[in-house]
Design a protein around this motif. Structure first.
Motif, PDB file in Angstrom:
ATOM      1  N   GLU A   1      30.956 -18.597   1.892  1.00  0.00           N
ATOM      2  CA  GLU A   1      31.620 -17.300   1.914  1.00  0.00           C
ATOM      3  C   GLU A   1      30.604 -16.164   1.962  1.00  0.00           C
ATOM      4  OE1 GLU A   1      34.053 -17.341  -1.531  1.00  0.00           O
ATOM      5  OE2 GLU A   1      35.669 -18.539  -0.612  1.00  0.00           O
ATOM      6  N   GLU A   2      29.476 -16.310   1.231  1.00  0.00           N
ATOM      7  CA  GLU A   2      28.432 -15.286   1.253  1.00  0.00           C
ATOM      8  C   GLU A   2      27.793 -15.178   2.636  1.00  0.00           C
ATOM      9  OE1 GLU A   2      25.900 -12.283   0.029  1.00  0.00           O
ATOM     10  OE2 GLU A   2      27.733 -13.112  -0.879  1.00  0.00           O
TER      11      GLU A   2
ATOM     12  N   ASN B   1      29.204 -16.043   5.454  1.00  0.00           N
ATOM     13  CA  ASN B   1      30.212 -15.456   6.340  1.00  0.00           C
ATOM     14  C   ASN B   1      30.292 -13.941   6.153  1.00  0.00           C
ATOM     15  OD1 ASN B   1      30.859 -17.974   7.350  1.00  0.00           O
ATOM     16  ND2 ASN B   1      32.558 -18.287   5.936  1.00  0.00           N
ATOM     17  N   ARG B   2      30.181 -13.508   4.887  1.00  0.00           N
ATOM     18  CA  ARG B   2      30.224 -12.070   4.619  1.00  0.00           C
ATOM     19  C   ARG B   2      29.017 -11.368   5.243  1.00  0.00           C
ATOM     20  NH1 ARG B   2      28.086  -8.455   1.597  1.00  0.00           N
ATOM     21  NH2 ARG B   2      26.702  -9.946   0.578  1.00  0.00           N
ATOM     22  N   GLN B   3      27.837 -11.978   5.079  1.00  0.00           N
ATOM     23  CA  GLN B   3      26.634 -11.389   5.659  1.00  0.00           C
ATOM     24  C   GLN B   3      26.717 -11.341   7.186  1.00  0.00           C
ATOM     25  OE1 GLN B   3      23.392 -13.690   4.084  1.00  0.00           O
ATOM     26  NE2 GLN B   3      23.523 -12.804   2.032  1.00  0.00           N
TER      27      GLN B   3
ATOM     28  N   ASP C   1      28.915  -8.515   8.096  1.00  0.00           N
ATOM     29  CA  ASP C   1      28.216  -7.234   7.956  1.00  0.00           C
ATOM     30  C   ASP C   1      27.260  -7.008   9.128  1.00  0.00           C
ATOM     31  OD1 ASP C   1      29.550  -6.810   5.603  1.00  0.00           O
ATOM     32  OD2 ASP C   1      27.894  -7.469   4.307  1.00  0.00           O
TER      33      ASP C   1
END
Length: 296
Positions: free
Chosen positions: A197-198, A200-202, A205
């Motif tokens: 998830e991290e 994917n978030r990065q 962004d």
């Protein structure tokens, strides 16, 4: 003495009556639908089972009942290891029934139905599940896959029936539920999910930042193109004005070259000869009235 004899006879008659009632009552037995009873007299098992209905039997025999209808037995929190030696907790439900016509063998070999279930089914099922689970699951997480569980169910049913059918019992279904991975695997899965998830978030962004950069680049290119267009338009306008001025100057020069002294005198003469709308004057003056008569 006669009175004692009478009492003795009455007691004996009562005892005989009670025995007759007991014997008569025990001389019949009923068997429910989907069941069989197998009797034994003085430790010897009868050769035939009793099917559903009412039967006249030896009052000294005792009977065991066996269910031919499906019965389900369950095991909660059974630990099943995979090839990684980590145990996965799961609930297991096994459905089966005694085979018609084989209950006599069951009583000869195992005694009561309860004894058979304890010695054969309830001991074999967990051992078979552990054996098959370790064969088919490389890791504990494989137990979450429908394919692995389906293969386990089929294999367990086949293997159990090879062992139990010859003993008078048949397995019809094996079902797994409430599967819980080992704590170490669960923690690893959670951490992996969090990392995913991290990431994917990065990535999201970065995509947003890239889109914003692309928008800025596009805007800058558009501004440059607009400026270039305006500069080109201004240059064209300036060139057109310069061309007009040059042509006007060239025309003036050509006009100046065409004005000669002779042309000037000609223009002056033309101006003098131009009639102003008045009658011509004579030497007699403007005030003299002269009557002129045309000859006839």
């Amino acid at each position: 003495m006669f009175q004692n004899l009478t009492i003795t006879k009455l007691v004996s008659a009562a005892v005989v009556t009670v025995l007759a009632v007991v014997i008569g009552f025990n001389s019949f037995t009923s068997v429910g639908v989907g069941k069989e009873k197998v009797g034994a007299t003085f430790g010897k098992v009868h050769s035939e089972a009793l099917t559903s209905g009412v039967h006249l039997v030896n009052p000294l025999a005792d009977f065991e009942r066996y269910d031919l209808q499906e019965m389900t037995y369950s095991w909660d929190n059974l630990g099943v290891p995979a090839q990684d030696n980590l145990k996965t907790s799961m609930d297991v439900a096994v459905t089966g029934h005694f085979l018609p016509g084989m209950t006599v063998q069951v009583r000869n070999d195992q005694g009561s139905a309860k004894g058979f279930m304890s010695n054969q089914v309830k001991r074999r099922v967990p051992a078979m599940i552990v054996e098959v689970g370790k064969e088919l699951a490389k890791t504990s997480q494989d137990f979450y896959g429908e394919t692995t569980l389906a293969r386990m169910e089929t294999s367990i049913i086949d293997r159990l029936n090879k062992e139990l059918n010859q003993r008078g019992y048949h397995i019809t279904a094996v079902k797994f539920s409430d599967i819980n991975l080992p704590q170490v695997v669960t923690s690893a899965v959670i951490k992996t999910k969090q990392r995913t998830e991290e990431v994917n978030r990065q990535e999201a962004d970065l995509k947003i930042a890239d889109l914003k950069a692309q928008e800025k680049t596009a805007a800058a290119k558009a501004a440059d193109a607009s400026a270039a267009f305006n500069a080109s338009a201004k240059k064209k306008a300036a060139d057109a004005e310069l061309y007009r001025v040059q042509k006007e100057a060239e025309g003036n020069k050509a006009l100046a070259r065409s004005v000669t002294p002779a042309l000037i005198k000609l223009k002056q003469a033309e101006a003098q000869l131009k009639w102003d709308g008045r009658m011509p004057t004579t030497v007699m003056g403007e005030s003299a009235n002269v009557l002129m008569s045309m000859g006839k």
